[in-house]
Design a protein around this motif. Structure first.
Motif, PDB file in Angstrom:
ATOM      1  N   GLY A 139      41.436  26.380 -74.921  1.00 28.69           N
ATOM      2  CA  GLY A 139      40.621  26.959 -75.992  1.00 28.69           C
ATOM      3  C   GLY A 139      39.276  26.296 -76.197  1.00 28.69           C
ATOM      4  N   GLY A 140      39.032  25.176 -75.503  1.00 29.49           N
ATOM      5  CA  GLY A 140      37.712  24.579 -75.706  1.00 29.49           C
ATOM      6  C   GLY A 140      37.570  23.194 -75.145  1.00 29.49           C
ATOM      7  N   MET A 141      36.478  22.546 -75.589  1.00 30.53           N
ATOM      8  CA  MET A 141      36.151  21.233 -75.066  1.00 30.53           C
ATOM      9  C   MET A 141      35.704  20.338 -76.218  1.00 30.53           C
ATOM     10  SD  MET A 141      33.289  19.350 -73.887  1.00 30.53           S
ATOM     11  CE  MET A 141      31.964  20.446 -73.426  1.00 30.53           C
ATOM     12  N   LEU A 142      36.236  19.129 -76.226  1.00 35.79           N
ATOM     13  CA  LEU A 142      35.846  18.160 -77.248  1.00 35.79           C
ATOM     14  C   LEU A 142      34.706  17.320 -76.691  1.00 35.79           C
ATOM     15  CD1 LEU A 142      36.535  16.822 -80.028  1.00 35.79           C
ATOM     16  CD2 LEU A 142      38.007  15.258 -78.743  1.00 35.79           C
ATOM     17  N   ASP A 143      33.585  17.348 -77.376  1.00 35.51           N
ATOM     18  CA  ASP A 143      32.410  16.586 -76.951  1.00 35.51           C
ATOM     19  C   ASP A 143      32.329  15.313 -77.800  1.00 35.51           C
ATOM     20  OD1 ASP A 143      29.944  15.491 -76.482  1.00 35.51           O
ATOM     21  OD2 ASP A 143      28.850  17.398 -76.578  1.00 35.51           O
ATOM     22  N   MET A 144      32.494  14.172 -77.147  1.00 34.47           N
ATOM     23  CA  MET A 144      32.496  12.895 -77.876  1.00 34.47           C
ATOM     24  C   MET A 144      31.200  12.120 -77.658  1.00 34.47           C
ATOM     25  SD  MET A 144      36.471  11.814 -77.173  1.00 34.47           S
ATOM     26  CE  MET A 144      36.545  12.433 -75.510  1.00 34.47           C
ATOM     27  N   SER A 145      30.186  12.790 -77.062  1.00 31.31           N
ATOM     28  CA  SER A 145      28.981  12.046 -76.699  1.00 31.31           C
ATOM     29  C   SER A 145      28.188  11.585 -77.925  1.00 31.31           C
ATOM     30  CB  SER A 145      28.114  12.847 -75.732  1.00 31.31           C
ATOM     31  OG  SER A 145      27.870  14.131 -76.240  1.00 31.31           O
ATOM     32  N   ASN A 146      28.393  12.246 -79.077  1.00 33.45           N
ATOM     33  CA  ASN A 146      27.685  11.787 -80.280  1.00 33.45           C
ATOM     34  C   ASN A 146      28.597  11.100 -81.288  1.00 33.45           C
ATOM     35  OD1 ASN A 146      25.007  12.619 -79.598  1.00 33.45           O
ATOM     36  ND2 ASN A 146      25.712  14.735 -79.859  1.00 33.45           N
ATOM     37  N   CYS A 147      29.732  10.619 -80.803  1.00 37.88           N
ATOM     38  CA  CYS A 147      30.647   9.909 -81.712  1.00 37.88           C
ATOM     39  C   CYS A 147      30.011   8.615 -82.199  1.00 37.88           C
ATOM     40  CB  CYS A 147      31.946   9.556 -80.982  1.00 37.88           C
ATOM     41  SG  CYS A 147      33.150  10.879 -81.001  1.00 37.88           S
ATOM     42  N   LYS A 148      30.260   8.334 -83.487  1.00 41.82           N
ATOM     43  CA  LYS A 148      29.824   7.043 -84.039  1.00 41.82           C
ATOM     44  C   LYS A 148      31.060   6.250 -84.422  1.00 41.82           C
ATOM     45  CE  LYS A 148      26.606   6.336 -87.079  1.00 41.82           C
ATOM     46  NZ  LYS A 148      25.913   6.655 -88.342  1.00 41.82           N
ATOM     47  N   TYR A 149      31.070   5.000 -84.006  1.00 38.90           N
ATOM     48  CA  TYR A 149      32.224   4.139 -84.266  1.00 38.90           C
ATOM     49  C   TYR A 149      31.799   3.032 -85.231  1.00 38.90           C
ATOM     50  CZ  TYR A 149      33.534   6.366 -79.830  1.00 38.90           C
ATOM     51  OH  TYR A 149      33.786   7.272 -78.837  1.00 38.90           O
ATOM     52  N   GLU A 150      32.621   2.819 -86.290  1.00 45.57           N
ATOM     53  CA  GLU A 150      32.338   1.720 -87.230  1.00 45.57           C
ATOM     54  C   GLU A 150      33.622   0.937 -87.456  1.00 45.57           C
ATOM     55  OE1 GLU A 150      30.610   3.467 -90.954  1.00 45.57           O
ATOM     56  OE2 GLU A 150      30.549   5.212 -89.644  1.00 45.57           O
ATOM     57  N   GLN A 151      33.479  -0.387 -87.669  1.00 43.45           N
ATOM     58  CA  GLN A 151      34.649  -1.192 -88.017  1.00 43.45           C
ATOM     59  C   GLN A 151      34.883  -1.025 -89.514  1.00 43.45           C
ATOM     60  OE1 GLN A 151      36.107  -2.776 -85.280  1.00 43.45           O
ATOM     61  NE2 GLN A 151      37.860  -2.824 -86.661  1.00 43.45           N
ATOM     62  N   TYR A 152      35.950  -0.284 -89.865  1.00 46.53           N
ATOM     63  CA  TYR A 152      36.202   0.057 -91.279  1.00 46.53           C
ATOM     64  C   TYR A 152      36.829  -1.127 -92.010  1.00 46.53           C
ATOM     65  CZ  TYR A 152      38.113   2.579 -95.289  1.00 46.53           C
ATOM     66  OH  TYR A 152      38.432   2.994 -96.560  1.00 46.53           O
ATOM     67  N   ASP A 153      37.858  -1.707 -91.413  1.00 42.99           N
ATOM     68  CA  ASP A 153      38.377  -2.999 -91.877  1.00 42.99           C
ATOM     69  C   ASP A 153      38.897  -3.734 -90.635  1.00 42.99           C
ATOM     70  OD1 ASP A 153      41.025  -2.200 -91.305  1.00 42.99           O
ATOM     71  OD2 ASP A 153      41.349  -1.457 -93.340  1.00 42.99           O
ATOM     72  N   ALA A 154      39.524  -4.892 -90.842  1.00 45.60           N
ATOM     73  CA  ALA A 154      39.881  -5.728 -89.689  1.00 45.60           C
ATOM     74  C   ALA A 154      40.725  -4.993 -88.652  1.00 45.60           C
ATOM     75  CB  ALA A 154      40.606  -6.984 -90.172  1.00 45.60           C
ATOM     76  N   LYS A 155      41.567  -4.049 -89.081  1.00 43.77           N
ATOM     77  CA  LYS A 155      42.482  -3.392 -88.151  1.00 43.77           C
ATOM     78  C   LYS A 155      42.138  -1.932 -87.875  1.00 43.77           C
ATOM     79  CE  LYS A 155      46.911  -4.592 -88.432  1.00 43.77           C
ATOM     80  NZ  LYS A 155      47.027  -5.658 -87.442  1.00 43.77           N
ATOM     81  N   THR A 156      41.079  -1.448 -88.516  1.00 41.83           N
ATOM     82  CA  THR A 156      40.828  -0.004 -88.514  1.00 41.83           C
ATOM     83  C   THR A 156      39.431   0.326 -88.038  1.00 41.83           C
ATOM     84  OG1 THR A 156      42.239   0.087 -90.475  1.00 41.83           O
ATOM     85  CG2 THR A 156      40.982   2.083 -89.966  1.00 41.83           C
ATOM     86  N   CYS A 157      39.339   1.341 -87.171  1.00 40.73           N
ATOM     87  CA  CYS A 157      38.045   1.849 -86.724  1.00 40.73           C
ATOM     88  C   CYS A 157      37.834   3.237 -87.328  1.00 40.73           C
ATOM     89  CB  CYS A 157      38.030   1.922 -85.202  1.00 40.73           C
ATOM     90  SG  CYS A 157      36.464   2.480 -84.521  1.00 40.73           S
ATOM     91  N   ARG A 158      36.607   3.509 -87.764  1.00 39.04           N
ATOM     92  CA  ARG A 158      36.263   4.806 -88.355  1.00 39.04           C
ATOM     93  C   ARG A 158      35.362   5.551 -87.380  1.00 39.04           C
ATOM     94  NH1 ARG A 158      31.792   6.635 -91.776  1.00 39.04           N
ATOM     95  NH2 ARG A 158      32.535   8.388 -93.044  1.00 39.04           N
TER      96      ARG A 158
END
Lengths: 109, 455
Positions: free
Chosen positions: B268-287
């Motif tokens: 049904g489609g394609m996931l484009d992750m080229s504009n993903c932004k990653y942030e360290q939300y807390d010590a164990k979690t990425c947002r």
């Protein structure tokens, strides 16, 4: 100008199936400077990989420099699908060894 | 559901390859997830399980993992979703998992609940009809388009489901879903999409979670992770006390088993992750923010097919004599020629894996000279019947022993045999399909059914 081996600069050097017809290679760095050093050295290119593995350029499906993960990644087509008769590496996970000792020239300080 | 966020607990990237580690799973249960989910299959395991319609992983391990997930999901009263049942996702594997769920419900006296399940197996006739109508079934990864011949060479065919059969089963009120073959990421994306979250974030949630702790660091298998989706972002948290989802581990995971880290194709489609932004939300979690799902105009479903090459026997030989090692190609050529002389008029395959030379990498091996003082040779003989396969492997092995080298000092046997017999091996199969078929309706290849378990 000295050289360093790729395995001294990268955190992870691995290979693995990407579907049944391809094997993908990841070279991941911990330090930004090592990523840029290898990237700028141009030791890893489609041409150099084809030469190292003795395959025609058409067998290289993808070559990506992926900055968010400080990684260089390339993918090759298998000669036969994974797990076919006579094949030696179903998971494609032991094909990276020739990359370990690639010599990367050190940047001039 | 009117929740602002939903929580997803994933204990393993592939059910039962080794049993789930319980500690981090129970930490995840304490977080009160809205769903407990795991994928159970892969094409990584080669074409033999699909070809022979078996599961390579032990039944007890399958039960172990299903039991852990079922008991806790029923206690919490939240859906449990499994994709690609029993390593391949064939119909027989789905039935096996549904039966295990029923047995476990009885064992634990679980009150009555609904089990939704769907089949993914595809009839050859269906594909032949498509081809006869002139439809193109496109080859992936450099394969030519599908032909009738490819279909005839295939024993079992599976369609890789997208989100639709899971959504349908949830709409029908399933408490547990046992999926046939499906895209790993759809298992997670389906409940999020059904709850009204964007396709962009829902598919990303699935992509990042499907391998469980592989998106965390340090490297650990079979540890649970918790994913949370909101209207703005996805957060992914490592549950093992010593692990963390970091920017580097989560971004790095996008590359795993994919030829290109920026794009993920699903039905049904394609996931484009080229504009993903990653942030360290807390010590164990990425947002993570910024993924984009691009639907395709024509809905296409991926096909996997496995076809039999023949029955197989293997033999093992060792070489220590340096002159023989130096001339190993001549030794093997002798054995090939002798085998051909005997079986030249029938269809057979004979392969030599020469460990110490290029047994692991074959033609990809850049080191051409042999540097080892001993070699191990695995002889693979394949033919239409077990009897002939055994004879081919035996000839391929024994003619190594009798190889004629002009200047060899040892004249009592060219190879060492750990045993004088050849061994039965799993039959040889080949992936005959890696294609995509266009469909009019996303549910065209999948049938969702419902049954009841518990008291």
């Amino acid at each position: 100008m000295g050289t360093k081996k790729l395995h001294e600069l990268a955190k992870t050097i691995r290979s693995k199936n990407a579907g049944v017809d391809k094997i993908t290679f990841d070279i991941i760095f911990k330090k930004k400077e090592n990523y840029y050093l290898v990237k700028k050295s141009k030791v890893l290119t489609k041409e150099s990989i084809a030469k190292l593995y003795n395959i025609p350029m058409e067998r290289i499906a993808d070559f990506v420099e992926f900055e968010p993960a400080l990684a260089i990644k390339f993918t090759i087509y298998r000669s036969k699908p994974s797990g076919s008769e006579g094949e030696g590496d179903i998971y494609g996970c032991q094909q990276y060894a020739p990359l370990l000792d690639l010599e990367i020239p050190q940047a001039n300080v | 559901m009117s929740n602002d966020t939903l929580k997803f607990l994933c204990p393993t990237g592939h059910l039962s390859t080794i049993p789930i580690k319980k500690g981090s799973f129970y930490l995840g249960v304490k977080e009160k997830p809205d769903f407990i989910l795991a994928d159970s299959g892969s094409d990584d395991i080669g074409p033999v399980p699909l070809g022979t319609d078996t599961s390579p992983n032990p039944l007890e391990w399958q039960k172990h993992d299903l039991e852990l997930m079922l008991v806790e999901s029923r206690k919490l009263g939240v859906p449990m979703i499994i994709g690609s049942a029993g390593d391949t996702g064939s119909n027989s594997r789905v039935d096996m998992f549904v039966n295990i769920i029923k047995e476990l419900a009885e064992k634990h006296n679980i009150p009555k609940f609904k089990v939704g399940y769907f089949y993914s197996q595809v009839d050859k006739e269906y594909l032949i009809n498509k081809l006869n109508k002139g439809q193109i079934i496109e080859g992936l990864d450099g394969r030519p388009n599908l032909t009738i011949e490819d279909i005839n060479k295939t024993d079992h065919i599976l369609a890789v489901a997208g989100v639709h059969p899971y959504i349908k089963a949830l709409e029908m009120g399933a408490d547990v879903i046992i999926g046939g073959r499906g895209s790993d990421c759809a298992i997670f994306a389906a409940p999020a999409i059904k709850a009204g979250f964007s396709e962009d974030l829902s598919y990303y949630l699935g992509k990042v979670m499907e391998c469980a702790s592989f998106c965390a660091e340090p490297y650990m298998g079979k540890e649970s992770i918790l994913g949370t989706i909101s209207k703005d972002d996805v957060k992914v948290k490592a549950l093992h006390p010593d692990a963390a989802c970091t920017i580097s581990s989560v971004a790095g995971h996008a590359m795993y088993e994919r030829s290109n880290p920026n794009y993920e194709h699903v039905a049904g489609g394609m996931l484009d992750m080229s504009n993903c932004k990653y942030e360290q939300y807390d010590a164990k979690t990425c947002r993570i923010t910024g993924p984009k799902f691009i639907p395709t105009e024509q809905y296409k479903v991926k096909l996997e097919g496995s076809g039999k090459i023949g029955e197989r026997y293997i033999g093992i030989a060792g070489v220590r004599d340096p002159y023989t090692i130096e001339h190993i190609d001549d030794v093997i050529q002798w054995a090939r020629d002798e085998t051909k002389e005997r079986f030249g008029n029938i269809d057979y395959h004979l392969y030599y894996h020469v460990y110490g030379k290029n047994g692991v990498m074959g033609d990809l091996e850049p080191i051409k000279e042999i540097r080892s003082h001993e070699l191990c040779i695995v002889v693979e003989g394949i033919a239409s019947t077990k009897e002939i396969a055994q004879e081919v492997a035996m000839m391929g092995l024994k003619q190594l022993f009798y190889a004629r080298l002009p200047e060899v000092k040892g004249t009592a046997g060219s190879v060492a045999l750990p045993f004088d017999e050849v061994l039965p091996a799993p039959p040889a199969y080949r992936w005959t399909m890696n294609h995509i078929v266009p469909v009019d309706d996303p549910m065209e290849l999948f049938t969702v059914m419902m049954t009841v378990a518990g008291k």
